[in-house]
Design an enzyme around this catalytic site. Structure first.
Site, PDB file in Angstrom:
ATOM      1  N   GLU A  42       0.844  -1.200   0.000  1.00  0.00           N
ATOM      2  CA  GLU A  42       0.000   0.000   0.000  1.00  0.00           C
ATOM      3  C   GLU A  42       0.879   1.251   0.000  1.00  0.00           C
ATOM      4  O   GLU A  42       1.796   1.365   0.808  1.00  0.00           O
ATOM      5  CB  GLU A  42      -0.919   0.006   1.232  1.00  0.00           C
ATOM      6  N   CYS A 104      -7.478  -1.265   8.614  1.00  0.00           N
ATOM      7  CA  CYS A 104      -6.158  -1.264   7.969  1.00  0.00           C
ATOM      8  C   CYS A 104      -5.777   0.128   7.482  1.00  0.00           C
ATOM      9  O   CYS A 104      -4.717   0.649   7.817  1.00  0.00           O
ATOM     10  CB  CYS A 104      -6.130  -2.252   6.806  1.00  0.00           C
ATOM     11  N   HIS A 123      -0.703  -5.750   2.832  1.00  0.00           N
ATOM     12  CA  HIS A 123      -1.838  -6.662   2.963  1.00  0.00           C
ATOM     13  C   HIS A 123      -1.375  -8.057   2.546  1.00  0.00           C
ATOM     14  O   HIS A 123      -0.699  -8.210   1.527  1.00  0.00           O
ATOM     15  CB  HIS A 123      -3.003  -6.226   2.062  1.00  0.00           C
TER      16      HIS A 123
END
Length: 156
Positions: A42, A104, A123
């Protein structure tokens, strides 16, 4: 440390990490239950849009992480460069600019905010016959070592 699926408690833990430990980099790992054999790097965290209720039935006031904070915060780790230069045999790695609007992403944004961008979020898929704990641990080690190498280059 394992963070609870509770917005306020997760935020408290992240703040504690940054104020007490003062790390060079904080790497958060979250479960992407929709994937089976995919690691997702991410790039940024988003401040607003947290409507979904947590494990205790709450969502953040104003549906945001940090009132008055920037709309999004990018990690100081260039995930695109990392993604291009790191590989783990047996699993695909992809790049993402949207960690979702749940714990998250909330945790990631909070960590980016308090750590001045020195945070990362990965993730991972659920454990399975294909993705064992040992395999996932080695994959994460490879990725995190590459991240730390990037941090060292940035410091020089």
């Amino acid at each position: 440390m394992q963070l609870p699926v509770v917005y306020q408690k997760a935020k408290e833990q992240v703040c504690k990490i940054w104020t007490t430990l003062q790390p060079l980099l904080t790497v958060h790992v979250g479960l992407a239950s929709s994937t089976t054999a995919l690691i997702i790097l991410e790039q940024c965290g988003k401040n607003k849009g947290y409507q979904e209720r947590d494990a205790r039935g709450f969502h953040p006031e104003g549906a945001c992480c940090v009132p008055g904070g920037p709309e999004k915060i990018e990690s100081t780790i260039n995930m695109k460069t990392l993604w291009k230069n790191v590989s783990v045999e047996g699993i695909d790695i992809i790049l993402s600019r949207d960690a979702g609007r749940y714990i998250c992403d909330y945790t990631y944004y909070t960590s980016l905010y308090y750590g001045n961008g020195r945070a990362a979020f990965i993730h991972v898929p659920p454990l399975s016959e294909l993705v064992t704990a040992e395999f996932l641990g080695k994959a994460l080690q490879t990725i995190i070592l590459a991240m730390l190498e990037k941090c060292g280059e940035q410091r020089e």
